[in-house]
Design a protein around this motif. Structure first.
Motif, PDB file in Angstrom:
ATOM      1  N   CYS A 136      89.465 100.901 145.277  1.00  0.00           N
ATOM      2  CA  CYS A 136      88.117  99.999 145.228  1.00  0.00           C
ATOM      3  C   CYS A 136      88.256  99.207 146.303  1.00  0.00           C
ATOM      4  O   CYS A 136      89.451  98.806 146.998  1.00  0.00           O
ATOM      5  CB  CYS A 136      88.149  99.314 143.841  1.00  0.00           C
ATOM      6  SG  CYS A 136      88.262 100.299 142.365  1.00  0.00           S
ATOM      7  N   MET A 138      87.089  96.054 146.097  1.00  0.00           N
ATOM      8  CA  MET A 138      87.661  94.590 145.247  1.00  0.00           C
ATOM      9  C   MET A 138      88.243  95.025 144.070  1.00  0.00           C
ATOM     10  O   MET A 138      87.625  96.018 143.244  1.00  0.00           O
ATOM     11  CB  MET A 138      86.572  93.862 145.062  1.00  0.00           C
ATOM     12  CG  MET A 138      87.065  92.365 144.827  1.00  0.00           C
ATOM     13  SD  MET A 138      87.099  92.170 142.838  1.00  0.00           S
ATOM     14  CE  MET A 138      85.263  91.990 142.355  1.00  0.00           C
ATOM     15  N   TYR A 139      89.564  94.800 143.657  1.00  0.00           N
ATOM     16  CA  TYR A 139      89.992  95.099 142.213  1.00  0.00           C
ATOM     17  C   TYR A 139      89.828  94.061 141.366  1.00  0.00           C
ATOM     18  O   TYR A 139      90.275  93.057 141.336  1.00  0.00           O
ATOM     19  CB  TYR A 139      91.606  95.311 142.647  1.00  0.00           C
ATOM     20  CG  TYR A 139      91.948  96.680 143.417  1.00  0.00           C
ATOM     21  CD1 TYR A 139      91.559  97.869 142.784  1.00  0.00           C
ATOM     22  CD2 TYR A 139      92.038  96.527 144.645  1.00  0.00           C
ATOM     23  CE1 TYR A 139      91.796  98.873 143.548  1.00  0.00           C
ATOM     24  CE2 TYR A 139      92.478  97.701 145.561  1.00  0.00           C
ATOM     25  CZ  TYR A 139      92.264  98.801 144.753  1.00  0.00           C
ATOM     26  OH  TYR A 139      92.310 100.095 145.358  1.00  0.00           O
ATOM     27  N   CYS A 140      88.590  94.318 140.462  1.00  0.00           N
ATOM     28  CA  CYS A 140      88.160  93.274 139.424  1.00  0.00           C
ATOM     29  C   CYS A 140      89.252  93.074 138.615  1.00  0.00           C
ATOM     30  O   CYS A 140      90.203  93.984 138.189  1.00  0.00           O
ATOM     31  CB  CYS A 140      87.266  94.097 138.584  1.00  0.00           C
ATOM     32  SG  CYS A 140      85.763  94.830 139.547  1.00  0.00           S
ATOM     33  N   CYS A 143      89.570  94.867 135.062  1.00  0.00           N
ATOM     34  CA  CYS A 143      89.387  96.049 135.017  1.00  0.00           C
ATOM     35  C   CYS A 143      90.052  96.973 133.946  1.00  0.00           C
ATOM     36  O   CYS A 143      91.245  96.830 133.723  1.00  0.00           O
ATOM     37  CB  CYS A 143      89.877  96.867 136.427  1.00  0.00           C
ATOM     38  SG  CYS A 143      89.377  98.827 136.573  1.00  0.00           S
ATOM     39  N   VAL A 149      93.785 102.621 138.829  1.00  0.00           N
ATOM     40  CA  VAL A 149      93.604 102.070 140.190  1.00  0.00           C
ATOM     41  C   VAL A 149      94.775 101.708 141.029  1.00  0.00           C
ATOM     42  O   VAL A 149      95.028 101.608 142.081  1.00  0.00           O
ATOM     43  CB  VAL A 149      92.379 100.931 140.395  1.00  0.00           C
ATOM     44  CG1 VAL A 149      91.243 101.499 139.894  1.00  0.00           C
ATOM     45  CG2 VAL A 149      92.763  99.595 139.407  1.00  0.00           C
ATOM     46  N   GLY A 182      88.456 104.081 139.869  1.00  0.00           N
ATOM     47  CA  GLY A 182      87.969 103.768 141.258  1.00  0.00           C
ATOM     48  C   GLY A 182      86.521 103.554 141.520  1.00  0.00           C
ATOM     49  O   GLY A 182      85.650 103.549 140.599  1.00  0.00           O
ATOM     50  N   LYS A 213      80.639 100.197 142.354  1.00  0.00           N
ATOM     51  CA  LYS A 213      80.290  98.562 142.476  1.00  0.00           C
ATOM     52  C   LYS A 213      79.920  98.047 143.857  1.00  0.00           C
ATOM     53  O   LYS A 213      79.752  96.996 144.055  1.00  0.00           O
ATOM     54  CB  LYS A 213      81.657  97.859 141.905  1.00  0.00           C
ATOM     55  CG  LYS A 213      81.243  96.522 141.351  1.00  0.00           C
ATOM     56  CD  LYS A 213      82.647  95.721 140.794  1.00  0.00           C
ATOM     57  CE  LYS A 213      82.476  94.563 140.878  1.00  0.00           C
ATOM     58  NZ  LYS A 213      81.999  93.621 139.469  1.00  0.00           N
ATOM     59  N   HIS A 241      77.027  98.002 139.301  1.00  0.00           N
ATOM     60  CA  HIS A 241      77.990  96.840 138.545  1.00  0.00           C
ATOM     61  C   HIS A 241      77.936  95.413 138.904  1.00  0.00           C
ATOM     62  O   HIS A 241      78.645  95.140 139.735  1.00  0.00           O
ATOM     63  CB  HIS A 241      79.467  97.123 138.351  1.00  0.00           C
ATOM     64  CG  HIS A 241      80.367  96.690 137.708  1.00  0.00           C
ATOM     65  ND1 HIS A 241      81.656  96.739 137.420  1.00  0.00           N
ATOM     66  CD2 HIS A 241      80.272  95.388 136.986  1.00  0.00           C
ATOM     67  CE1 HIS A 241      82.353  95.959 136.914  1.00  0.00           C
ATOM     68  NE2 HIS A 241      81.317  95.062 136.521  1.00  0.00           N
TER      69      HIS A 241
HETATM   70  S1  SF4 Z   1      85.899  97.572 137.253  1.00  0.00           S
HETATM   71 FE1  SF4 Z   1      85.247  99.363 138.699  1.00  0.00          FE
HETATM   72  S2  SF4 Z   1      85.178  98.378 140.713  1.00  0.00           S
HETATM   73 FE2  SF4 Z   1      86.359  96.995 139.385  1.00  0.00          FE
HETATM   74  S3  SF4 Z   1      88.384  97.375 139.757  1.00  0.00           S
HETATM   75 FE3  SF4 Z   1      87.842  98.751 138.156  1.00  0.00          FE
HETATM   76  S4  SF4 Z   1      87.179 100.787 138.896  1.00  0.00           S
HETATM   77 FE4  SF4 Z   1      87.235  99.265 140.732  1.00  0.00          FE
END
Ligand code: SF4
Ligand SMILES: *Cc1c(COP(=O)(O)O)cnc(C)c1O
Length: 425
Positions: A136, A138-140, A143, A149, A182, A213, A241
Motif C-alpha cells: 500500500c 500508506m498503511y492505514c 487496516c 500487508v 493491499g 485507496k 476509500h
Molecule cells: S485499509 Fe486498504 S489501503 Fe489501508 S493499509 Fe489496509 S489494505 Fe492498505
C-alpha cells in the motif's frame, strides 16, 4: 471546500513543511517521486512533523509489529498543531496499537479459511476478492488486513497469478472479480494490465472491480494514461476509500473526476473510526462532497476486530445514528449502507435504523425520518410469480437454493446450525 488549516487556494500548500519547500510542482505531481520519497521511519517523520522524543519512541515501538509508510502528499495534509488530526490518526502509529483487547484477532474475517487457493477469497456465491499485492502507499493504522500487508511483501509472482486465473476460469459461477490487496494500483501498470487482461478473457466474468485507496492517498497515480488503459476493461468499477472530508483536496478531486470522466464509475467505502469520522456532521459532509464528484457512497464499515485497533472502534449504535441522520435528510444517493463484516467469515451484514414499525395481513405501519408514522395497505392479490422468471435464470446458483432466501420457499422449514445437529446425534 477549504481545509481549515491549509491554504488550498494555493496549490503549493505542502510547502508549509520545510523539507518540501523547494520541491518543484512537476516532482510533487509525479507519483513515482512521491513513492521514492515515502516516509517509513520515525527519523524521517521527525524531519517533517515536529515530534517529541516520546512520540518518536512510540512510532519506533510499533514498527517491528506493523508496517508504516506514508507518501509526502498524504503527510502534507496533517495538521501539525492538532494531535487528533484525522489524517494523522489514520497514518501515524501510536502506542495504542500495541494494546490487544480480548476478542481481537489476527484474521477477524476468517479470510484465510475462505481461500480455496492462495490470494482468492471466495465467500459469496458469484464473486471473489483477489489480493493481487501486499503493498500500500500508506498503511492505514486501522487496516483489517494488517497481518497481510505486513507478511506478504511485494507483488504476485507469475505462477501465483496462474493459480488465481485457473481458479476463476474453472468456476463458472464467478461473474464479478474484485482486484484488491493491499492496494491494487500499487502495481506497475504493465503487470496490472497483464492480470486484468487474463481475467477479462475468462468468458463468465462479467464485471471487474479495482479496490484502491490511491485516489485518497496518492492521487497523482491516477493519470490520464492510466484511465485510458483501465477503460479498456469495461465494465469496470472503481472502489475507493475516503474517510474524512479533509481528504478531498484539489488533487483527490481531480483523480476522482478523471476516473468518472473516463467512464469508470467510482464507489466509496468508508470505515467508521472513533474520533476521526465518528460524527454525523462529518459523515454527511463527506458523503455530499463525494456525491458532488460523482463518487457514489457505497458502504460504511463498522471497524473490524483486527489486533491492536480497539481504539478506533465505535459502538455499533454510532453507525446506526449516522444513517438515521442521513436517510431522508439528504439525497438518497448520498446514503451508503452501514455494514458489519462479522467475525468468522459471515461477510457483510447491513444494520440500519428500523423503519417498519408493525404489520398485519392488511397493513404495514412505517415511520419516516421525521418520525411521521403512516400505514400502507397490503394488496388483495398476493401471487407474485412472473411468467419470465424461469427464462432469465441462467446457470447455478439458483437464488432459492441458499441461505435464508431458501426458507421463503414452501418446501423449506428451517436452517439448522451444524452444532445443533451434532449435539442431537
Ligand atoms: S485499509 Fe486498504 S489501503 Fe489501508 S493499509 Fe489496509 S489494505 Fe492498505
Ligand atoms: C466485500 C467483499 C465482496 C464484495 O461484496 P459486495 O457486497 O458485492 O460489494 C466480495 N468478497 C469479499 C471476500 C468481500 O469482503
Amino acid at each position: 471546500m477549504r481545509l481549515p488549516y491549509v491554504d488550498n487556494t494555493n496549490p503549493l500548500y505542502y510547502q508549509r513543511f520545510q523539507p518540501w519547500r523547494d520541491v518543484p510542482r512537476s516532482d510533487w505531481d509525479n507519483w513515482k517521486w512521491q513513492l521514492q520519497h515515502t516516509i517509513s521511519n520515525p527519523e524521517q517523520l521527525a524531519e517533517i512533523l515536529p515530534l517529541t522524543e516520546e512520540a518518536k519512541e512510540r512510532v519506533r515501538h510499533t514498527l517491528p509489529k506493523y508496517k508504516f509508510a506514508v507518501a509526502p502528499y498524504y503527510l502534507s495534509l496533517v495538521d501539525p498543531n492538532n494531535p487528533e488530526c484525522p489524517i494523522r490518526l489514520q497514518s501515524i502509529p501510536t502506542e495504542a496499537e500495541l494494546h490487544i483487547e480480548a476478542g481481537e484477532m489476527d484474521d477477524p474475517l476468517a479470510e484465510d479459511t475462505d481461500m480455496p487457493v492462495p490470494n482468492v477469497v471466495h465467500r459469496y456465491p458469484d464473486r471473489v476478492l483477489v489480493t493481487i499485492t501486499g503493498v500500500c502507499s500508506m498503511y492505514c493504522r486501522f487496516c483489517t488486513r494488517r497481518r497481510f500487508v505486513m507478511d506478504k511483501e511485494g507483488h504476485k509472482e507469475r505462477n501465483e497469478v496462474d493459480v488465481i486465473c485457473n481458479y476463476i476460469g474453472s468456476h463458472p459461477e464467478i461473474r464479478d472479480v474484485i482486484l484488491s490487496g493491499g492496494d491494487a494500483l500499487m502495481m506497475g501498470t504493465t503487470m496490472l494490465v497483464e492480470i486484468m487482461s487474463r481475467i477479462r478473457a475468462i468468458p463468465h466474468v462479467e464485471i471487474l472491480r479495482i479496490a484502491s485507496k490511491i485516489p485518497c492517498v496518492l492521487p497523482m497515480r491516477i493519470t490520464d494514461e492510466l484511465v485510458t488503459t483501465l477503460k479498456r476493461f469495461k465494465p469496470l468499477y472503481f472502489m475507493t476509500h475516503f474517510n474524512h472530508p479533509y481528504e478531498l483536496t484539489p488533487e483527490a478531486k481531480i483523480a476522482c473526476e478523471r476516473l468518472v470522466d473516463g467512464g469508470i464509475p467510482v464507489m466509496n467505502q468508508s470505515v467508521l473510526l472513533r474520533k476521526i469520522n465518528s460524527d454525523a456532521a462529518i459523515m454527511k459532509k463527506l458523503m455530499q462532497e463525494l456525491l458532488a464528484l460523482r463518487v457514489k457512497p457505497y458502504y460504511i464499515y463498522q471497524c473490524d476486530l483486527s489486533e491492536g485497533i480497539g481504539h478506533f472502534r465505535t459502538p455499533v449504535g454510532k453507525g446506526i445514528e449516522i444513517i438515521e441522520s442521513l436517510r431522508g435528510h439528504t439525497s438518497g444517493l448520498a446514503v451508503p449502507e452501514f455494514v458489519i463484516d462479522v467475525p468468522g467469515g459471515g461477510g457483510k451484514i447491513p444494520v440500519a435504523p428500523h423503519y417498519l414499525i408493525s404489520q398485519s395481513d392488511k397493513k404495514v405501519v412505517v415511520r419516516n425520518y421525521e418520525g411521521f408514522i403512516s400505514t400502507y395497505p397490503q394488496p388483495t392479490l398476493t401471487d407474485c410469480t412472473c411468467s419470465t422468471a424461469k427464462a432469465v435464470e441462467t446457470g447455478p446458483p439458483s437464488l432459492h437454493e441458499h441461505g435464508v432466501a431458501r426458507l421463503l420457499h414452501e418446501d423449506s422449514i428451517s436452517i439448522e446450525p451444524h452444532e445443533t445437529r451434532d449435539a442431537l446425534h
